[in-house]
Write an enzyme that holds these catalytic residues in place. Structure first.
Site, PDB file in Angstrom:
ATOM      1  N   ARG A  99    -113.661 -49.313  -1.664  1.00 61.89           N
ATOM      2  CA  ARG A  99    -114.738 -48.801  -2.518  1.00 61.89           C
ATOM      3  C   ARG A  99    -115.838 -49.828  -2.718  1.00 61.89           C
ATOM      4  NH1 ARG A  99    -111.836 -45.532  -1.137  1.00 61.89           N
ATOM      5  NH2 ARG A  99    -110.798 -43.858  -2.297  1.00 61.89           N
ATOM      6  N   SER A 130    -112.954 -38.875  -8.943  1.00 63.92           N
ATOM      7  CA  SER A 130    -112.121 -39.970  -9.450  1.00 63.92           C
ATOM      8  C   SER A 130    -112.989 -40.973 -10.202  1.00 63.92           C
ATOM      9  CB  SER A 130    -111.405 -40.667  -8.288  1.00 63.92           C
ATOM     10  OG  SER A 130    -110.531 -39.774  -7.640  1.00 63.92           O
ATOM     11  N   GLU A 185    -115.207 -46.252 -10.865  1.00 66.58           N
ATOM     12  CA  GLU A 185    -115.848 -46.047  -9.557  1.00 66.58           C
ATOM     13  C   GLU A 185    -117.337 -45.761  -9.711  1.00 66.58           C
ATOM     14  OE1 GLU A 185    -114.456 -43.647  -6.433  1.00 66.58           O
ATOM     15  OE2 GLU A 185    -112.338 -44.077  -6.756  1.00 66.58           O
TER      16      GLU A 185
END
Length: 346
Positions: free
Chosen positions: A168, A241, A338
């Site tokens: 990520r 998410s 995130e």
């Protein structure tokens, strides 16, 4: 000739972010051609100001009004740059919707992206976050990333090795105000190498009665799983998410697993680390389905924060902080968001 630049003042952002929270942009520029970016940054209201790039609004939480201009790249061209019959280089503009791009590539006989089906957002956001799902990360198929640097007016082309991809993460995420991703080139094979051993894809295919799946079959399995587990942002505001899975040293993972035998553990970034499930920690801490007013956690997936109607971004951020604090207190594990948080710090 139509001006490729459209500037809006006091632009409402509720419909431009998948959380559906209210916010207002002081300036929002919609740019239909990346070659016009030098002209945009020559304008006084944009000169010397690093904009916040707005794609599908699926990886943002507006905890307050942004204090910088916003930029949306709206061009959606896709073309095959090179195709030798086995592998093709496909170039897509940053504004192309991601899921539509995946489906189009499958229609044209290219494999690789099927596990990344139904991820919200745009092509331009994919390399920034190094999006991933069901055992696949987009970096595996990125050939190059084109970007514009407002501070210098330079156009940059990064090959995959220069993008500093990690879980990520990327060079574009490390320097979010320096580069504007304008297009991405993908290296896509025609011969599939299917990844079926992650998060129930194999079981889903069996339930579909498919013994010899194609890439499109895998995509349909992923879509079915995601639709069951993840709320539709058009119905219940969310950004997918919200927390990243934590990466920890092997010793810490083994100690936690000894104490909690049901805790899932996955391969990390190398032999010395392991990836743990943020969803498991959040669920074990009792947060799945929790609700504070209109800010809540999805009852079907502990990683997903949701807006039940009129939650503010600040209320969602407050809930996220409480969740992270409880996981840290109980398990001594830190979980990080995130999405990019705008208008506040984590």
């Amino acid at each position: 000739m139509t001006d490729p630049i459209r500037v809006l003042h006091g632009a409402p952002l509720r419909s431009r972010n998948t959380f559906g929270v209210a916010a207002t942009a002081p300036l929002l520029a919609e740019v239909a051609d990346a070659t016009a970016l030098p002209d945009l940054f020559a304008r006084s209201e944009f000169a010397g100001r690093a904009p916040l790039v707005l794609g599908g609004g699926s990886n943002l939480l507006f905890a307050g009004d942004p204090d910088v201009p916003l930029l949306a790249l709206t061009r959606q061209d896709v073309r095959i740059v090179r195709d030798d019959g086995d592998m093709a280089i496909v170039r897509a503009d940053a504004g192309v919707p991601w899921h539509g791009f995946v489906m189009r590539m499958l229609d044209e006989g290219f494999a690789g992206l099927e596990n990344l089906s139904l991820i919200p957002g745009t092509v331009g956001a994919a390399p920034i976050q190094n999006i991933g799902a069901y055992g696949v990360e987009v970096r595996e198929f990125i050939h190059a990333v084109e970007s514009f640097e407002p501070a210098t007016g330079r156009v940059h082309r990064f090959d995959a090795g220069q993008c500093a991809f990690a879980y990520r993460d990327s060079v574009f995420k490390h320097e979010p105000d320096r580069f504007i991703v304008t297009a991405v080139e993908f290296a896509l094979p025609r011969t599939p190498s299917l990844k079926l051993d992650y998060a129930g894809i194999g079981d889903e295919l069996i339930s579909m009665g498919i013994a010899s799946p194609t890439p499109r079959d895998v995509a349909q399995a992923v879509i079915a799983i995601r639709r069951r587990k993840l709320p539709d942002p058009a119905v219940l505001g969310n950004a997918g998410s919200f927390f990243k899975n934590p990466i920890v040293p092997v010793a810490q993972a083994e100690a936690l697993q000894a104490e909690h035998p049901g805790m899932p553990v996955f391969r990390g970034n190398g032999p010395e680390t392991r990836k743990l499930s943020a969803a498991w920690f959040i669920d074990a801490s009792g947060w799945k389905g929790h609700r504070d007013g209109d800010a809540g956690v999805a009852p079907t997936h502990a990683l997903v924060l949701v807006n039940h109607g009129n939650a503010s971004g600040d209320e969602l951020l407050t809930l996220a902080r409480r969740i992270a604090d409880s996981v840290r207190t109980r398990f001594a594990v830190s979980i990080e968001p995130e999405p990019r948080i705008v208008g506040a710090s984590w």
